[in-house]
Design an enzyme around this catalytic site. Structure first.
Site, mmCIF file in Angstrom:
data_model
loop_
_atom_site.group_PDB
_atom_site.id
_atom_site.type_symbol
_atom_site.label_atom_id
_atom_site.label_comp_id
_atom_site.label_asym_id
_atom_site.label_seq_id
_atom_site.Cartn_x
_atom_site.Cartn_y
_atom_site.Cartn_z
ATOM 1 N N LYS A 20 49.453 33.337 39.989
ATOM 2 C CA LYS A 20 49.955 33.048 38.862
ATOM 3 C C LYS A 20 49.200 33.598 37.889
ATOM 4 C CE LYS A 20 46.585 30.114 37.676
ATOM 5 N NZ LYS A 20 45.501 30.542 36.298
ATOM 6 N N ASP A 151 46.498 22.947 39.781
ATOM 7 C CA ASP A 151 47.363 23.961 39.758
ATOM 8 C C ASP A 151 48.559 23.943 40.946
ATOM 9 O OD1 ASP A 151 46.425 25.107 37.531
ATOM 10 O OD2 ASP A 151 45.217 26.596 38.701
#
Length: 306
Positions: A20, A151
């Site tokens: 990401k 996350d």
């Protein structure tokens, strides 16, 4: 979910777990639980680790990691890794654990601000959940993933999303069209806790609001998105590693529409107009970083592999 294949090595499930970027990161303060309250925009990008789970006859869950060609940095050692943690929490929740070998081909650097460890944990939860026939949904896996890292819930879904609280409250964003990025990778990692601690010591102020970035993403206006790239942690990372400022400028001088730090760094990324523009930027800065990678945004973070 990945299809369980059967071979002479035993049943297996294999996925690719993608990295990401943080297109936006604003720190709102420190929470009573010690975590930071944040507001961030995540984007999944096409740099991924392969995670394969294979049933074996040896007891427990073993993890083997292999670095892909060009990987910057070192691999986690021993059992102190997010995959082992994910497997343990999944077994604690379901009691379904079986003797398993988890093989990983690492392409996402550790301590790079790209959620490489969280992506691996998410990939392990999906692959093991299928191989062990737990029947858990992605939302149930996300509850388990939160015990591994903030996350991980995002890394189970991916795409473009606004994350709030500690990063675990997710709102999907309707980003229009693919975006192309150039990642400038550093040889040595920065770790999140150290960067957040530095931010606290600097008594840094929080940046502007996220609304304009959300609007630009939904409109598909890459130039406006580039002008709004922002990361509150950049000041802390630069205090720890001043050379990152020059790295960012190199991407801008090479023609990037905008550039920013991803997560807690040290990866600096530049946003390009399209794939050809990204390739041109990458060629121009190839000698300025330990590694340079061109990636595109993706709508999901876990891809089943045959």
């Amino acid at each position: 979910m990945p299809e369980v294949a059967r071979s002479f090595d035993g049943p297996r499930a294999r996925v690719r777990a993608y990295a990401k970027l943080n297109l936006w990161l604003r720190i709102l303060g420190t929470r009573p639980d010690g975590y930071h309250e944040i507001e961030t925009v995540f984007s999944t990008v096409s740099l991924g680790d392969d995670v394969e789970a294979i049933l074996t006859t040896e007891p427990g869950v073993r993890v083997e990691m292999r670095a892909a060609d060009g990987l910057v940095g070192v691999l986690p050692s021993g059992t102190d890794n997010t995959l082992t943690m994910a497997a343990r929490h999944l077994d604690d929740r379901t009691g379904a654990g079986r003797p398993t070998l988890v093989r990983v081909i690492k392409r996402i650097a550790i301590g790079a601000g790209l959620a490489g460890g969280s992506a691996d944990a998410a990939g392990a939860l999906v692959a093991l959940g299928d191989l062990w026939d737990t029947g858990l949904s992605r939302s149930e896996l996300a509850e388990i993933g939160l015990k591994v890292g903030m996350d991980v819930p995002y890394c189970l879904t991916g795409g473009t999303a606004l994350a709030t609280a500690r990063g675990e409250r997710l709102t999907p964003l309707a980003a229009r069209g693919a975006m192309w990025f150039v990642l400038g990778m550093a040889r040595y990692p920065l770790y999140s806790k150290a960067v957040y601690d530095t931010w606290d010591r600097l008594e840094a102020t929080s940046g502007p609001r996220v609304g304009p970035m959300v609007d630009a993403l939904e409109a598909g206006d890459v130039r406006v998105v580039a002008s709004l790239l922002h990361n509150d942690l950049e000041r802390a990372a630069l205090a720890m590693r001043p050379g990152l400022a020059a790295d960012k400028q190199r991407l801008l001088d090479a023609g990037a529409l905008g550039a920013s730090l991803s997560g807690s760094g040290p990866t600096i990324f530049g946003l390009a107009a399209d794939e050809a523009h990204a390739a041109s930027i990458a060629e121009a800065v190839a000698g300025d970083f330990a590694a340079v990678v061109v990636v595109a945004s993706l709508p999901r973070s876990i891809e089943p592999l045959g």
